[in-house]
Design a protein around this motif. Structure first.
Motif, PDB file in Angstrom:
ATOM      1  N   MET A 129       9.607  15.082 -10.027  1.00  0.00           N
ATOM      2  CA  MET A 129       9.161  16.424 -10.413  1.00  0.00           C
ATOM      3  C   MET A 129      10.378  17.317 -10.703  1.00  0.00           C
ATOM      4  SD  MET A 129       6.031  15.727 -10.307  1.00  0.00           S
ATOM      5  CE  MET A 129       5.269  17.315 -10.608  1.00  0.00           C
ATOM      6  N   CYS A 130      11.213  16.871 -11.623  1.00  0.00           N
ATOM      7  CA  CYS A 130      12.406  17.622 -11.993  1.00  0.00           C
ATOM      8  C   CYS A 130      12.031  18.789 -12.911  1.00  0.00           C
ATOM      9  CB  CYS A 130      13.416  16.707 -12.673  1.00  0.00           C
ATOM     10  SG  CYS A 130      12.788  15.956 -14.187  1.00  0.00           S
ATOM     11  N   GLU A 131      12.980  19.665 -13.159  1.00  0.00           N
ATOM     12  CA  GLU A 131      12.705  20.846 -13.975  1.00  0.00           C
ATOM     13  C   GLU A 131      12.529  20.513 -15.452  1.00  0.00           C
ATOM     14  OE1 GLU A 131      15.528  23.899 -13.352  1.00  0.00           O
ATOM     15  OE2 GLU A 131      15.168  24.049 -11.194  1.00  0.00           O
ATOM     16  N   ASP A 132      13.239  19.508 -15.926  1.00  0.00           N
ATOM     17  CA  ASP A 132      13.157  19.123 -17.338  1.00  0.00           C
ATOM     18  C   ASP A 132      11.755  18.565 -17.618  1.00  0.00           C
ATOM     19  OD1 ASP A 132      13.245  17.468 -19.745  1.00  0.00           O
ATOM     20  OD2 ASP A 132      15.422  17.794 -19.693  1.00  0.00           O
ATOM     21  N   GLU A 133      11.003  19.255 -18.444  1.00  0.00           N
ATOM     22  CA  GLU A 133       9.599  18.884 -18.691  1.00  0.00           C
ATOM     23  C   GLU A 133       9.455  17.491 -19.288  1.00  0.00           C
ATOM     24  OE1 GLU A 133       5.680  20.489 -21.133  1.00  0.00           O
ATOM     25  OE2 GLU A 133       7.414  21.818 -20.865  1.00  0.00           O
ATOM     26  N   GLU A 134      10.321  17.143 -20.248  1.00  0.00           N
ATOM     27  CA  GLU A 134      10.227  15.825 -20.888  1.00  0.00           C
ATOM     28  C   GLU A 134      10.521  14.708 -19.895  1.00  0.00           C
ATOM     29  OE1 GLU A 134      10.802  14.983 -25.376  1.00  0.00           O
ATOM     30  OE2 GLU A 134      12.602  16.072 -24.677  1.00  0.00           O
ATOM     31  N   LEU A 135      11.598  14.911 -19.099  1.00  0.00           N
ATOM     32  CA  LEU A 135      11.944  13.899 -18.090  1.00  0.00           C
ATOM     33  C   LEU A 135      10.820  13.756 -17.065  1.00  0.00           C
ATOM     34  CD1 LEU A 135      15.730  14.465 -17.268  1.00  0.00           C
ATOM     35  CD2 LEU A 135      14.692  12.592 -18.554  1.00  0.00           C
ATOM     36  N   ARG A 136      10.269  14.904 -16.615  1.00  0.00           N
ATOM     37  CA  ARG A 136       9.186  14.875 -15.624  1.00  0.00           C
ATOM     38  C   ARG A 136       7.974  14.126 -16.167  1.00  0.00           C
ATOM     39  NH1 ARG A 136       8.852  19.946 -14.906  1.00  0.00           N
ATOM     40  NH2 ARG A 136       6.991  20.448 -16.122  1.00  0.00           N
ATOM     41  N   ARG A 137       7.609  14.424 -17.394  1.00  0.00           N
ATOM     42  CA  ARG A 137       6.460  13.756 -18.017  1.00  0.00           C
ATOM     43  C   ARG A 137       6.705  12.255 -18.117  1.00  0.00           C
ATOM     44  NH1 ARG A 137       2.197  14.432 -21.488  1.00  0.00           N
ATOM     45  NH2 ARG A 137       1.956  12.841 -23.083  1.00  0.00           N
ATOM     46  N   ASN A 138       7.885  11.861 -18.518  1.00  0.00           N
ATOM     47  CA  ASN A 138       8.212  10.446 -18.681  1.00  0.00           C
ATOM     48  C   ASN A 138       8.152   9.717 -17.344  1.00  0.00           C
ATOM     49  OD1 ASN A 138       8.860   8.795 -21.014  1.00  0.00           O
ATOM     50  ND2 ASN A 138      10.762   8.269 -19.945  1.00  0.00           N
ATOM     51  N   VAL A 144       0.836  -1.208   0.000  1.00  0.00           N
ATOM     52  CA  VAL A 144       0.000   0.000   0.000  1.00  0.00           C
ATOM     53  C   VAL A 144       0.870   1.258   0.000  1.00  0.00           C
ATOM     54  CG1 VAL A 144      -1.646   1.344   1.363  1.00  0.00           C
ATOM     55  CG2 VAL A 144      -1.984  -1.116   1.075  1.00  0.00           C
ATOM     56  N   THR A 145       1.965   1.230   0.759  1.00  0.00           N
ATOM     57  CA  THR A 145       2.858   2.392   0.793  1.00  0.00           C
ATOM     58  C   THR A 145       3.444   2.668  -0.585  1.00  0.00           C
ATOM     59  OG1 THR A 145       3.411   1.987   3.116  1.00  0.00           O
ATOM     60  CG2 THR A 145       4.947   3.346   1.843  1.00  0.00           C
ATOM     61  N   GLY A 146       3.915   1.610  -1.242  1.00  0.00           N
ATOM     62  CA  GLY A 146       4.474   1.779  -2.585  1.00  0.00           C
ATOM     63  C   GLY A 146       3.451   2.313  -3.561  1.00  0.00           C
ATOM     64  N   PHE A 147       2.253   1.722  -3.533  1.00  0.00           N
ATOM     65  CA  PHE A 147       1.185   2.185  -4.428  1.00  0.00           C
ATOM     66  C   PHE A 147       0.816   3.633  -4.137  1.00  0.00           C
ATOM     67  CE2 PHE A 147      -3.307   3.163  -4.848  1.00  0.00           C
ATOM     68  CZ  PHE A 147      -3.545   2.887  -6.184  1.00  0.00           C
ATOM     69  N   THR A 148       0.637   3.957  -2.849  1.00  0.00           N
ATOM     70  CA  THR A 148       0.176   5.293  -2.466  1.00  0.00           C
ATOM     71  C   THR A 148       1.178   6.365  -2.853  1.00  0.00           C
ATOM     72  OG1 THR A 148      -1.068   4.327  -0.625  1.00  0.00           O
ATOM     73  CG2 THR A 148      -0.651   6.697  -0.535  1.00  0.00           C
ATOM     74  N   ARG A 149       2.484   6.076  -2.692  1.00  0.00           N
ATOM     75  CA  ARG A 149       3.491   7.066  -3.084  1.00  0.00           C
ATOM     76  C   ARG A 149       3.422   7.340  -4.596  1.00  0.00           C
ATOM     77  NH1 ARG A 149       9.278   5.900  -0.406  1.00  0.00           N
ATOM     78  NH2 ARG A 149       9.632   8.007  -1.227  1.00  0.00           N
ATOM     79  N   ALA A 150       3.294   6.276  -5.381  1.00  0.00           N
ATOM     80  CA  ALA A 150       3.177   6.453  -6.833  1.00  0.00           C
ATOM     81  C   ALA A 150       1.885   7.187  -7.188  1.00  0.00           C
ATOM     82  CB  ALA A 150       3.224   5.090  -7.521  1.00  0.00           C
ATOM     83  N   ASN A 151       0.808   6.861  -6.473  1.00  0.00           N
ATOM     84  CA  ASN A 151      -0.487   7.480  -6.743  1.00  0.00           C
ATOM     85  C   ASN A 151      -0.486   8.955  -6.370  1.00  0.00           C
ATOM     86  OD1 ASN A 151      -3.322   7.252  -7.491  1.00  0.00           O
ATOM     87  ND2 ASN A 151      -3.769   7.532  -5.320  1.00  0.00           N
ATOM     88  N   ASN A 152       0.118   9.298  -5.235  1.00  0.00           N
ATOM     89  CA  ASN A 152       0.152  10.693  -4.798  1.00  0.00           C
ATOM     90  C   ASN A 152       0.951  11.569  -5.765  1.00  0.00           C
ATOM     91  OD1 ASN A 152      -1.383  10.090  -2.571  1.00  0.00           O
ATOM     92  ND2 ASN A 152       0.345   9.958  -1.161  1.00  0.00           N
ATOM     93  N   ILE A 153       2.054  11.025  -6.245  1.00  0.00           N
ATOM     94  CA  ILE A 153       2.898  11.798  -7.160  1.00  0.00           C
ATOM     95  C   ILE A 153       2.195  12.048  -8.488  1.00  0.00           C
ATOM     96  CG2 ILE A 153       5.018  11.698  -8.549  1.00  0.00           C
ATOM     97  CD1 ILE A 153       6.333  10.245  -6.188  1.00  0.00           C
ATOM     98  N   SER A 154       1.460  11.046  -8.971  1.00  0.00           N
ATOM     99  CA  SER A 154       0.890  11.134 -10.329  1.00  0.00           C
ATOM    100  C   SER A 154      -0.588  11.489 -10.363  1.00  0.00           C
ATOM    101  CB  SER A 154       1.096   9.792 -11.046  1.00  0.00           C
ATOM    102  OG  SER A 154       0.433   8.746 -10.344  1.00  0.00           O
ATOM    103  N   ARG A 155      -1.199  11.703  -9.186  1.00  0.00           N
ATOM    104  CA  ARG A 155      -2.652  11.903  -9.133  1.00  0.00           C
ATOM    105  C   ARG A 155      -3.120  13.065 -10.000  1.00  0.00           C
ATOM    106  NH1 ARG A 155      -4.098  12.329  -3.429  1.00  0.00           N
ATOM    107  NH2 ARG A 155      -4.354  10.064  -3.465  1.00  0.00           N
ATOM    108  N   SER A 156      -2.413  14.174  -9.935  1.00  0.00           N
ATOM    109  CA  SER A 156      -2.852  15.364 -10.682  1.00  0.00           C
ATOM    110  C   SER A 156      -2.342  15.378 -12.119  1.00  0.00           C
ATOM    111  CB  SER A 156      -2.383  16.632  -9.956  1.00  0.00           C
ATOM    112  OG  SER A 156      -0.973  16.634  -9.832  1.00  0.00           O
ATOM    113  N   PHE A 157      -1.595  14.345 -12.497  1.00  0.00           N
ATOM    114  CA  PHE A 157      -1.061  14.278 -13.862  1.00  0.00           C
ATOM    115  C   PHE A 157      -2.074  13.604 -14.778  1.00  0.00           C
ATOM    116  CE2 PHE A 157       1.491  11.798 -17.023  1.00  0.00           C
ATOM    117  CZ  PHE A 157       1.937  12.881 -17.773  1.00  0.00           C
ATOM    118  N   SER A 158      -2.530  14.309 -15.790  1.00  0.00           N
ATOM    119  CA  SER A 158      -3.556  13.762 -16.689  1.00  0.00           C
ATOM    120  C   SER A 158      -3.005  13.451 -18.068  1.00  0.00           C
ATOM    121  CB  SER A 158      -4.716  14.746 -16.818  1.00  0.00           C
ATOM    122  OG  SER A 158      -4.248  16.005 -17.283  1.00  0.00           O
ATOM    123  N   GLY A 159      -1.696  13.508 -18.209  1.00  0.00           N
ATOM    124  CA  GLY A 159      -1.090  13.272 -19.515  1.00  0.00           C
ATOM    125  C   GLY A 159      -1.221  11.835 -19.978  1.00  0.00           C
ATOM    126  N   GLU A 160      -1.299  11.652 -21.277  1.00  0.00           N
ATOM    127  CA  GLU A 160      -1.392  10.329 -21.878  1.00  0.00           C
ATOM    128  C   GLU A 160      -0.163  10.104 -22.751  1.00  0.00           C
ATOM    129  OE1 GLU A 160      -3.631   8.102 -21.222  1.00  0.00           O
ATOM    130  OE2 GLU A 160      -4.867   9.406 -19.945  1.00  0.00           O
TER     131      GLU A 160
END
Length: 698
Positions: A663-672, A587-603
């Protein structure tokens, strides 16, 4: 502390048996609440009663209220207490004005700052002074499903009040309600001792009432009923047929029970036994008699509400009434046998299903279509599918039989009987009766697959039809019994272990209603019905002890199958209770990944060439290798294997969190990297939202 018993008897016009239990429970709840709020202790509190009286009996009620301890706010701490802890003049003045001993002063934080407070004791009042206000307030607070107005007043009660007895020990508690003044005067049995009786003391009440023909304690009255029935049945070549519901009903029809035995013409035994039992029970409140093998005998037992004087005349009167009822049933049965069930189906066009929802014939047409669909989904063989279709076609035909018109309690059962007589297959006949299972208050689930499927189709059609027209239960208002229908759907699916997706099934039902011109298809109705059923599942699983957060997690996901939800919930619940550490890590592993990406709607796809760090390349590789296997495990219900599969990823996932800045500054790396986190989260889609699990510290 001194105590006395308290008696409160509310004499009323005859209470209907359907309300009595609820009335007594309401009195008990409100009485306990009233004494608790008044701070008056007691040893025990009981509610007794008969059709003519509601009785509250409180043993060893304290003669005085418990003292009330209150906190009184004084001056601010900065002016009330010195640095050395001694009380300053403002605090001393506060203590004197409130008559508070210095030992009862203390400092307390509030929203507005820190203040000096004093603890003050208010002495309790004598109970005898409180009761004249407490008892009428308690009586007027009682709430009932049905109430009445009478006389010239505006006071409403379950039935008109005719007398009130209120005694605290030997002392009268005087008050008035609806023009009735309390006293020590009660009344005995309506026929055996109709004159008033004076109650000298609360402790003598039960014995005094018994002397005037009233057994006021329902438990004692029930024991006496069973004894009387045993005594009368002892002369017969068998015994009385025990029926808990009938015993309960009869218990609240009488004040002083006696029993007599009667008999009827053995020729009526040609009728199916349940017809005879139904006639005796539902219409006359008689107990049937059977031999040691369970075969019905031509005798019956009547519980009287009076002494056994002039018994012969009473027996003959009851025999005459029952004979007329049985003769009607005999005639109806013979008439019904002149026409087959199949011949009755067209007559259902004259029976209304629900207002604005057409007839039972149109409901029958839907049942046939829905049954065909369910047979296909559940992969029933051709023989069973054909039998199910036939049962669906005949299921409601007995509603237009003379027997069911006269005795609605026999619907379904008479369909089975007539199907047998028509030469229908055994499984078809059984399914007709089982389509009504489980019956209210019982756990008689359909024993046949066909009966189970037909029951599901029938209940779902009623649910969907009602919801489509906005007839949705709210609060305690559920006149169509839709909660019971939904609970029946859940219970049957669990009992039979059916895997059934709800949404396509509900959608088909809505489309059929639309074809028949009753409703327009509205997707929100599908969601409402689905959620309604899953709420009943939640209720069931909570009652079984499944953790609430487990249910939140599983039901938050897009699972559409009741039995699938149960399997997942019970698996997660077992992990939570027995392997908290193992589950917590996942659950901890899942939740950390979920919290980081929750607001990300990119496909889009993850770009391997943008995976710069060794650990993110390793995580991507392991995710790609394991996700198909993980999905297969979930799909086949191998949840432990799926969890072990994901658990093997945790060291790499945790290392990723430690070494990689998502959440690095490089937009492409962050998105990936966000897409990589989404990949982790999406593995669990369709199983549960693990972030909703509440796991306490190990």
């Amino acid at each position: 502390m001194s105590t006395r018993d308290l008696l409160l008897e509310i004499g009323v016009e005859e209470l209907p048996t359907s309300l009595i239990r609820a009335v007594f429970q309401e009195l008990e709840v409100k009485a306990k609440q009233a004494f608790s709020e008044a701070r008056i202790r007691y040893t025990s509190l009981e509610v007794w009663g008969t059709p003519r009286r509601m009785v509250l009996y409180v043993r060893e009620l304290a003669e005085k209220q418990d003292p009330l301890f209150i906190e009184v706010k004084g001056p601010a701490k900065r002016v009330g207490i010195a640095d050395d802890g001694s009380w300053l003049p403002p605090a001393l003045a506060f203590a004197r004005s409130q008559n508070i001993h210095l030992a009862q002063l203390f400092v307390k934080e509030t929203e507005k700052g820190t203040y000096v407070f004093g603890r003050k004791e208010e002495e309790g009042k004598p109970t005898a002074e409180i009761l004249p206000c407490l008892l009428p307030a308690m009586i007027t607070s009682l709430e009932f499903s049905r109430t009445m107005l009478w006389g010239d007043g505006d006071f409403r009660f379950v039935r008109p009040i005719r007398w009130i007895v209120a005694l605290y020990g030997e002392e009268e508690v005087v008050f008035s309600i609806a023009g009735i003044r309390s006293s020590r005067q009660s009344f005995g049995h309506r026929f055996m001792a109709p004159l008033p009786v004076s109650i000298s003391s609360a402790s003598l009440y039960r014995n005094l009432l018994k002397e005037v023909g009233v057994i006021v304690d329902p438990k004692e009255r029930r024991r006496l009923i069973e004894q009387r029935l045993d005594q009368e049945a002892s002369v017969l070549p068998g015994h009385w047929l025990r029926d808990e519901a009938l015993i309960e009903e009869v218990n609240f029809l009488v004040e002083y029970p006696e029993a007599v035995v009667g008999q009827f013409d053995p020729r009526y035994l040609e009728l199916p036994s349940r017809i005879l039992i139904t006639v005796m029970k539902h219409h006359q409140k008689y107990f049937a008699c059977v031999d040691d093998g369970g075969k019905l005998l031509p005798y019956f037992l009547v519980v009287l509400n009076r002494s056994k004087d002039n018994t012969q005349k009473i027996v003959h009167g009851n025999e005459r009434v029952l004979r007329a009822r049985l003769e009607d049933a005999f005639f109806f049965f013979k008439e019904d046998c002149q026409k087959t069930l199949a011949e009755r189906v067209p007559l259902l066009a004259g029976v209304v299903f629900q207002e604005d929802l057409g007839t039972m014939k149109e409901k029958t047409d839907r049942l046939v279509r829905i049954s065909q669909y369910l047979a296909d989904v559940l992969q029933l063989d051709e023989e069973k599918a054909n039998a199910l279709e036939r049962a669906a076609f005949l299921a409601k035909a007995d509603l237009v039989s003379e027997m069911v018109k006269e005795f609605p309690e026999l619907q379904g059962y008479m369909g089975k009987v007539y199907a047998h007589l028509d030469g229908e297959k055994e499984e078809v006949a059984l399914a007709i009766e089982e389509s009504y299972f489980p019956l209210p208050g019982e756990e008689n689930y359909p024993e046949t697959v066909i009966g189970a499927v037909l029951s599901l189709a029938d209940k779902m059609d009623t649910l969907v039809s009602s919801f489509a027209l906005g007839r949705i239960p709210s609060g305690s208002f559920d006149p169509l019994g839709l909660r019971r229908m939904a609970q029946g759907i859940v219970d049957i699916i669990v009992h039979r272990r059916f895997y059934l997706g709800l949404s396509p099934w509900i959608e088909l039902n809505l489309r059929l209603l639309e074809e028949q011109g009753f409703v327009h298809f509205v997707p929100s109705v599908l969601d409402q019905v689905r959620d309604f059923i899953f709420n009943r599942l939640r209720f069931r699983l909570l009652a079984e002890g499944v953790n609430y957060s487990v249910l939140n997690a599983v039901l938050a996901d897009a699972v559409d199958d009741v039995y699938e939800v149960i399997g997942r919930a019970k698996f997660l619940d077992e992990l939570l209770k027995k392997e908290k550490g193992f589950l917590g890590a996942i659950v901890t592993g899942f939740t950390r990944a979920n919290n980081i990406s929750r607001s990300f709607s990119g496909e889009g796809e993850i770009k391997p060439e943008l995976l710069k760090e060794d650990v993110e390349r390793e995580l991507y590789q392991k995710l790609t290798q394991s996700e198909s296997e993980f999905s297969r495990f979930i799909r086949h219900g191998k949840y432990r294997e799926a969890f072990k599969n994901f658990s093997a990823l945790l060291p790499t996932l945790n290392a990723f969190f430690d070494k990689v800045l998502v959440m690095c500054e490089d937009e492409e790396l962050r998105r990936n990297r966000l897409l990589l986190m989404k990949k982790v989260v999406r593995m669990w889609e369709g199983f549960a939202d693990l972030s909703l699990l509440v796991i306490e510290s190990v």
